[in-house]
Write a protein that holds these residues in place. Structure first.
Motif: not given
Length: 331
Positions: A214, A217-218, A221, A236, A239, A243-244, A262
């Motif tokens: 991936d 990122g967020a 997920l 991972v 991103l 990331a949030e 990661g």
């Protein structure tokens, strides 16, 4: 020598070509006259100020990978000599006519591989190998989902997974479907119109894939984890989507025995990066020589046109690597 520099952080227009001093060769260094220079997303982050004015180990200027001809060797160098064709990864300083590279981060360009094309190998293929095989432990007969499969690392990951005998699912824009299939993907999923989790479930009879690579990122997920088979591994690598705000289904992680890794190369200690390069070289240089895997090149620009190369990457239209060529004349 000429090199790309910038006085202020900002957009591509801050990049200018300027005369600078050639790098001093240290005991473990090769001095390389660059034939081609790979452009990477980390270069865009550097230009925008994400790393500040940090020294990256080889130079405080931009650029992480190169291919060229050795013109000088340090006193403690082993396995290389003047005149060798090399490719490899540097800690800054690739955007120049001459660069120094620790010989433990360099690889001989295999016979049959064009020296200019070799500038599109090191960063993406080493990263892809690390994610797929060292961390993801992908084996022949297993399945993998590769996101952003038309990009540099993505296109390398699809090729390596296919060559290793895995079943390859890949996400990309629908306009890049044919290119991604050409890299070796068995199933190409248009991320704009299709839900990759649903497609993976349907194509695997609900089992899922063994590995997910991936870059988003967020936002991906939870769906990534729900796309994994029992014992599956998520690696991972980027991103791009942020990331949030990610939801982590802990019950799935626990009861399906999943693993999340990661990996970033830029900030790792030198000995770790050297090991990454050597792992790739030992397994895949013969495949490069035979043409079983190949660098995918989107476009090339004169060194002086680095700003245009950055704009091309930021457009999201590229397929594979973007190169800078010190020997190419600007239009």
């Amino acid at each position: 020598m000429k090199a790309i520099v910038f006085d202020d952080f900002g957009g591509p227009e801050v990049l200018v070509i300027r005369e600078v001093a050639a790098p001093e060769v240290r005991p473990h260094d090769l001095l390389v006259r660059n034939a081609s220079i790979g452009v990477n997303r980390a270069d865009l982050s550097h230009r925008k100020g994400a790393y500040g004015r940090a020294f990256f180990g080889d130079a405080d200027t931009m650029g992480l990978e190169l291919a060229g001809t050795v013109v000088e060797v340090g006193a403690q160098v082993q396995g290389f000599r003047v005149g060798d064709r090399v490719m490899g990864i540097v800690g800054g300083g690739a955007y120049a006519e001459l660069s120094r590279i620790d010989h433990r981060m360099a690889m001989h360009v295999p016979p049959g591989l064009d020296l200019v094309d070799a500038g599109a190998v090191a960063e993406v293929f080493v990263t892809a190998h690390e994610a797929l095989f060292h961390l993801g432990r992908l084996q022949a007969g297993e399945s993998v989902l590769v996101h952003a499969a038309a990009g540099g690392v993505g296109s390398a990951a699809v090729q390596l997974a296919h060559a290793a005998g895995a079943r390859v699912f890949a996400t990309a824009g629908g306009d890049k479907r044919d290119a991604v299939q050409g890299f070796g993907a068995d199933e190409v999923i248009d991320y704009r119109s299709d839900d990759f989790q649903a497609v993976v479930a349907a194509k695997t009879d609900g089992k899922g894939v063994d590995v997910v690579i991936d870059f988003i990122g967020a936002p991906y997920l939870e769906r990534n984890l729900r796309s994994l088979a029992v014992g599956g591994r998520l690696v991972v690598v980027g991103l791009l989507g942020g990331a949030e705000g990610a939801a982590l289904p802990m019950d799935l992680l626990l009861y399906r025995h999943l693993q999340i890794f990661g990996t970033v190369m830029k900030s790792r200690p030198p000995e770790v990066k050297q090991a990454m390069v050597q792992r790739f070289a030992q397994r895949w240089l013969d495949a490069l020589a035979a043409g079983a895997i190949r660098p995918v090149i989107d476009s090339s620009y004169a060194l002086a046109d680095a700003a245009q190369a950055h704009r091309r990457m930021e457009s999201g239209q590229s397929v594979g690597k973007i190169l800078l060529l010190p020997g190419k004349r600007p239009p």
